[in-house]
Design a protein around this motif. Structure first.
Motif, PDB file in Angstrom:
ATOM      1  N   ASN A 228     -50.718  99.422  43.625  1.00 25.12           N
ATOM      2  CA  ASN A 228     -50.252 100.483  42.737  1.00 25.12           C
ATOM      3  C   ASN A 228     -50.303 100.045  41.274  1.00 25.12           C
ATOM      4  O   ASN A 228     -49.464  99.279  40.820  1.00 25.12           O
ATOM      5  N   PRO A 229     -51.278 100.555  40.515  1.00 28.02           N
ATOM      6  CA  PRO A 229     -51.381 100.119  39.123  1.00 28.02           C
ATOM      7  C   PRO A 229     -50.132 100.464  38.314  1.00 28.02           C
ATOM      8  O   PRO A 229     -49.771  99.751  37.388  1.00 28.02           O
ATOM      9  N   MET A 230     -49.462 101.573  38.716  1.00 29.82           N
ATOM     10  CA  MET A 230     -48.305 101.988  37.925  1.00 29.82           C
ATOM     11  C   MET A 230     -47.186 100.952  38.014  1.00 29.82           C
ATOM     12  O   MET A 230     -46.444 100.751  37.071  1.00 29.82           O
ATOM     13  N   ARG A 231     -47.079 100.304  39.152  1.00 31.47           N
ATOM     14  CA  ARG A 231     -46.051  99.271  39.293  1.00 31.47           C
ATOM     15  C   ARG A 231     -46.216  98.214  38.215  1.00 31.47           C
ATOM     16  O   ARG A 231     -45.252  97.772  37.597  1.00 31.47           O
ATOM     17  N   PHE A 232     -47.473  97.799  37.995  1.00 28.75           N
ATOM     18  CA  PHE A 232     -47.704  96.717  37.048  1.00 28.75           C
ATOM     19  C   PHE A 232     -47.558  97.192  35.608  1.00 28.75           C
ATOM     20  O   PHE A 232     -47.055  96.470  34.755  1.00 28.75           O
ATOM     21  N   PHE A 233     -48.002  98.419  35.341  1.00 24.71           N
ATOM     22  CA  PHE A 233     -47.864  98.922  33.975  1.00 24.71           C
ATOM     23  C   PHE A 233     -46.386  99.190  33.663  1.00 24.71           C
ATOM     24  O   PHE A 233     -45.926  98.951  32.541  1.00 24.71           O
ATOM     25  N   MET A 234     -45.643  99.656  34.666  1.00 30.13           N
ATOM     26  CA  MET A 234     -44.196  99.874  34.507  1.00 30.13           C
ATOM     27  C   MET A 234     -43.545  98.552  34.110  1.00 30.13           C
ATOM     28  O   MET A 234     -42.705  98.502  33.206  1.00 30.13           O
ATOM     29  N   ALA A 235     -43.948  97.481  34.803  1.00 27.43           N
ATOM     30  CA  ALA A 235     -43.364  96.168  34.508  1.00 27.43           C
ATOM     31  C   ALA A 235     -43.719  95.731  33.092  1.00 27.43           C
ATOM     32  O   ALA A 235     -42.897  95.132  32.393  1.00 27.43           O
ATOM     33  N   ILE A 236     -44.958  96.065  32.657  1.00 27.25           N
ATOM     34  CA  ILE A 236     -45.372  95.659  31.311  1.00 27.25           C
ATOM     35  C   ILE A 236     -44.569  96.421  30.255  1.00 27.25           C
ATOM     36  O   ILE A 236     -44.018  95.838  29.324  1.00 27.25           O
TER      37      ILE A 236
ATOM     38  N   ARG B  58     -41.650  98.081  30.501  1.00 24.78           N
ATOM     39  CA  ARG B  58     -40.237  97.699  30.475  1.00 24.78           C
ATOM     40  C   ARG B  58     -40.068  96.276  29.957  1.00 24.78           C
ATOM     41  O   ARG B  58     -39.148  95.984  29.201  1.00 24.78           O
ATOM     42  N   GLY B  59     -40.974  95.411  30.381  1.00 27.91           N
ATOM     43  CA  GLY B  59     -40.886  94.016  29.973  1.00 27.91           C
ATOM     44  C   GLY B  59     -41.008  93.870  28.463  1.00 27.91           C
ATOM     45  O   GLY B  59     -40.221  93.177  27.828  1.00 27.91           O
ATOM     46  N   VAL B  60     -41.999  94.562  27.884  1.00 25.72           N
ATOM     47  CA  VAL B  60     -42.215  94.439  26.441  1.00 25.72           C
ATOM     48  C   VAL B  60     -41.074  95.109  25.679  1.00 25.72           C
ATOM     49  O   VAL B  60     -40.512  94.531  24.750  1.00 25.72           O
ATOM     50  N   LEU B  61     -40.714  96.330  26.072  1.00 20.32           N
ATOM     51  CA  LEU B  61     -39.698  97.062  25.316  1.00 20.32           C
ATOM     52  C   LEU B  61     -38.319  96.441  25.474  1.00 20.32           C
ATOM     53  O   LEU B  61     -37.623  96.212  24.494  1.00 20.32           O
ATOM     54  N   LEU B  62     -37.905  96.174  26.714  1.00 25.39           N
ATOM     55  CA  LEU B  62     -36.522  95.783  26.960  1.00 25.39           C
ATOM     56  C   LEU B  62     -36.306  94.279  26.917  1.00 25.39           C
ATOM     57  O   LEU B  62     -35.261  93.815  26.503  1.00 25.39           O
ATOM     58  N   ARG B  63     -37.304  93.520  27.411  1.00 21.11           N
ATOM     59  CA  ARG B  63     -37.070  92.097  27.546  1.00 21.11           C
ATOM     60  C   ARG B  63     -37.837  91.263  26.541  1.00 21.11           C
ATOM     61  O   ARG B  63     -37.680  90.058  26.487  1.00 21.11           O
ATOM     62  N   GLY B  64     -38.715  91.911  25.761  1.00 17.49           N
ATOM     63  CA  GLY B  64     -39.489  91.160  24.791  1.00 17.49           C
ATOM     64  C   GLY B  64     -40.499  90.229  25.427  1.00 17.49           C
ATOM     65  O   GLY B  64     -40.848  89.196  24.883  1.00 17.49           O
ATOM     66  N   ALA B  65     -40.993  90.614  26.610  1.00 24.94           N
ATOM     67  CA  ALA B  65     -41.935  89.764  27.320  1.00 24.94           C
ATOM     68  C   ALA B  65     -43.266  89.698  26.576  1.00 24.94           C
ATOM     69  O   ALA B  65     -43.689  90.655  25.932  1.00 24.94           O
ATOM     70  N   GLY B  66     -43.914  88.553  26.653  1.00 24.42           N
ATOM     71  CA  GLY B  66     -45.229  88.375  26.045  1.00 24.42           C
ATOM     72  C   GLY B  66     -46.313  88.357  27.109  1.00 24.42           C
ATOM     73  O   GLY B  66     -46.036  88.544  28.293  1.00 24.42           O
ATOM     74  N   VAL B  67     -47.561  88.134  26.654  1.00 24.66           N
ATOM     75  CA  VAL B  67     -48.689  88.145  27.590  1.00 24.66           C
ATOM     76  C   VAL B  67     -48.496  87.101  28.683  1.00 24.66           C
ATOM     77  O   VAL B  67     -48.770  87.360  29.855  1.00 24.66           O
ATOM     78  N   GLY B  68     -47.981  85.923  28.294  1.00 25.99           N
ATOM     79  CA  GLY B  68     -47.789  84.853  29.273  1.00 25.99           C
ATOM     80  C   GLY B  68     -46.797  85.252  30.357  1.00 25.99           C
ATOM     81  O   GLY B  68     -47.020  85.008  31.537  1.00 25.99           O
TER      82      GLY B  68
END
Lengths: 251, 369
Positions: free
Chosen positions: B320-328, B330-340
């Protein structure tokens, strides 16, 4: 136009050269061993009842469908092997009005010109030349969907002529319009043929068959007759093309 | 036969003549019901607990073991230091981080209240609140028991310092808004592209273009680039709106988000094209994309955490591509996740993009023979 060795082996003076062209769908043979030659600048009528295999044959000649066997040269290009080069050299207009209804006349012309790499000044020149001929000069800003059917068909014809094709395929181009509009359409076809374009046309109107230089008649995937309208009448004893058609198709 | 009966019978006859539509309205809903009823739940399950034990005493180890390895909690990856513990939480590799500071055992035996740290990923608010409460109760009870055993019954009990990361107020809005952005981008890119192609099929203009020298690749690029741009503008507008109006934080880099959406659009545009290749009418295309969308949304972690799903459903979400994009998102907006931090998500999307777009190109090539 690139002319590689494999695409220039045309038979002299022939725009269409077909030998044994066959297309099967499963165990149904739609086109069965078609042989025919069309001379350059000729108006060639391709007749047959519905389901006789005309559309399948035309789709092969236009590079839309791979032949099961046999060979065909169109505009000097071997069909089925050099589809892109073939498509540069032919024009195609189908029974369905296949332009963009929500684009204006000019925008349709720009789109189909652009597809063949025609833009800027050359495109302007070409549409200045064609649109008056088609009677569309004062409708350039009209959306295609708002045009009467006869005008739409002339616009579709114009769009298929923009790139000066050597062979023009017309698949029931005048379906559904009145006799005046049809007459006008055929005047345009004559003008194109006179300028050297080969016209390969299917029709169900037998008066239109009379306008063709030569006419072939297809029945159940096979060509049963090929001659001038006069020759076919003499052969079958038919009074007119309507009569000729009925005698050959119902034989 | 009444007039109404005639009308109804004709409608059923037509439905029967359209096997694709029949499949869509009969079989697919049953499939969705089956998968989702079992796959989706919002219970507290499989919360991954990572523990950093800086005390390293028998007492602290007993506190660690207080987390039962059962349905609610499962062990998360271990951490060597506080920095690593924080990273596990940020990367979404654990849901709850417990830090037992040095001196825990001494504090307990001295009757002081030991400062146990409890950090919870708050980005999924519904789970975070209950999960934190559960974990807090567990720690308090266990520490009290340890104190009693050490001769300090009723001594100052442990009060773990609970902190929520990423969404400290546990607002569900912060969790839902990024999810809605993902759904918007998906609908625009997949559905609108699919419809645009099938519309040209219905009109006959696709056939007209096939008799021109335009290659399938040019045709596809010409069809997808405009919708990719529209989807991109939608994403930017929606993100600006989310930040300005809903006060969703933009914790990470917008560039990471753009890279994610670029990869994701390749996938969804490819899927839209695939749907258009197997559909002859816009109606069929809409149903096909709708079916994909419902599955994708439900199995994306939008409403229901992926970790709550049974193993077979979790395996399905890998498709499910949406699962991964959802994680990206939320990760970027809420957790400040980077590419790594999101390397897995980015690589999965890249892989799916190649598959979906490659498949679409191949189908268009074949159709033009």
């Amino acid at each position: 136009m690139s002319a590689t060795s494999s695409t220039s082996t045309s038979v002299d003076g022939l725009a269409v050269h077909v030998r044994g062209l066959t297309r099967r769908f499963g165990d149904f043979t739609a086109v069965d061993g078609l042989d025919l030659d069309v001379r350059e600048g000729e108006i060639f009528g391709f007749l047959g009842a519905n389901g006789a295999g005309k559309t399948t044959a035309i789709r092969m000649l236009c590079g839309l469908l791979q032949p099961s066997s046999g060979s065909a040269m169109v505009a000097g290009v071997e069909v089925g092997r050099h589809a892109r080069e073939l498509k540069r050299r032919i024009g195609y207009m189908s029974q369905r009005f296949s332009l963009y209804d929500d684009l204006t006349v000019d925008e349709n012309v720009e789109f189909f010109g652009g597809i063949y790499g025609l833009e800027g000044a050359p495109l302007r020149e070409r549409s200045e030349e064609l649109l008056p001929l088609l009677g569309l000069a004062d409708r350039r800003r009209t959306q295609a969907g708002a045009l009467p059917l006869g005008y739409k068909q002339r616009l579709a014809l114009g769009c298929s002529l923009l790139h000066r094709p050597r062979v023009l395929f017309l698949d029931e181009p005048t379906g559904g319009v009145d006799p005046v509009a049809r007459r006008r359409f055929w005047d345009l076809i004559y003008a194109q043929a006179a300028a050297g374009t080969t016209v390969f046309v299917t029709t169900h109107y037998m008066d239109e068959a009379e306008y063709c230089g030569r006419v072939s008649i297809m029945v159940q995937g096979k060509l049963v007759a090929l001659d001038t309208p006069g020759g076919l009448k003499a052969l079958t004893g038919g009074r007119d093309m309507q009569d000729v058609f009925l005698r050959l198709v119902e034989a | 036969m009444s007039v109404l009966g005639t009308l109804v019978r004709k409608e059923f006859r037509q439905l029967r003549r359209d096997p694709a539509l029949l499949r869509l309205v009969l079989i697919l809903p049953v499939m969705q019901l089956l998968v989702m009823s079992y796959a989706l739940n919002n219970d507290l399950r499989h919360l991954r607990v990572s523990v950093l034990d800086d005390d390293r005493t028998p007492l602290s180890r007993r506190l660690v073991e207080a987390f039962p390895h059962g349905v609610t909690f499962t062990p998360g990856p271990g951490a060597e230091g506080e920095a690593e513990l924080g990273r596990l939480l940020r990367e979404g590799r654990c849901d709850i981080a417990v830090h037992i500071p040095a001196g825990f055992a001494r504090d307990v035996s001295d009757g002081r209240s030991p400062a146990v740290g409890l950090a919870v990923d708050g980005s999924n608010s519904s789970i975070a609140g209950r999960g934190a409460g559960y974990a807090e109760a567990l720690l308090t009870r266990e520490a009290a028991r340890l104190a009693t055993e050490n001769g300090r019954p009723g001594g100052t009990p442990v009060k773990p310092a609970v902190r929520f990361y990423h969404n400290p107020e546990l607002e569900s809005r912060l969790y839902m808004v990024p999810g809605i952005i993902v759904i918007l981008v998906t609908i625009i890119s997949a559905l609108v592209t699919g419809l645009a192609v099938v519309r040209e099929k219905e009109l006959g203009t696709l056939e007209q273009i096939r008799v021109t020298p335009v290659t399938p690749l040019q045709m596809i690029a010409g069809k997808t680039i405009p919708f990719a741009l529209i989807a991109l503008v939608d994403l930017i507008l929606a993100t600006l709106f989310a930040v300005a109006w809903f006060h969703v934080p933009m914790a990470g880099s917008p560039l990471v988000l753009l890279l994610g959406v670029f990869l994701y659009l390749v996938v969804t545009l490819g899927l839209g094209l695939l749907a258009s290749a197997v559909s002859d009418t816009q109606q069929q295309a809409v149903f096909t994309v709708w079916f994909f969308l419902v599955f994708a949304i439900m199995l994306s972690g939008f409403f229901f955490p992926v970790q709550n799903m049974p193993p077979w459903a979790r395996a399905l979400t890998w498709l499910n591509p949406m699962r991964f994009f959802m994680a990206i998102v939320r990760g970027v907006l809420l957790r400040g996740a980077g590419v790594g931090d999101l390397a897995r998500e980015f690589s999965m999307l890249a892989l799916m993009g190649v598959a979906a777009f490659g498949g679409a190109v191949a189908l268009f090539r074949r159709a033009s023979d």
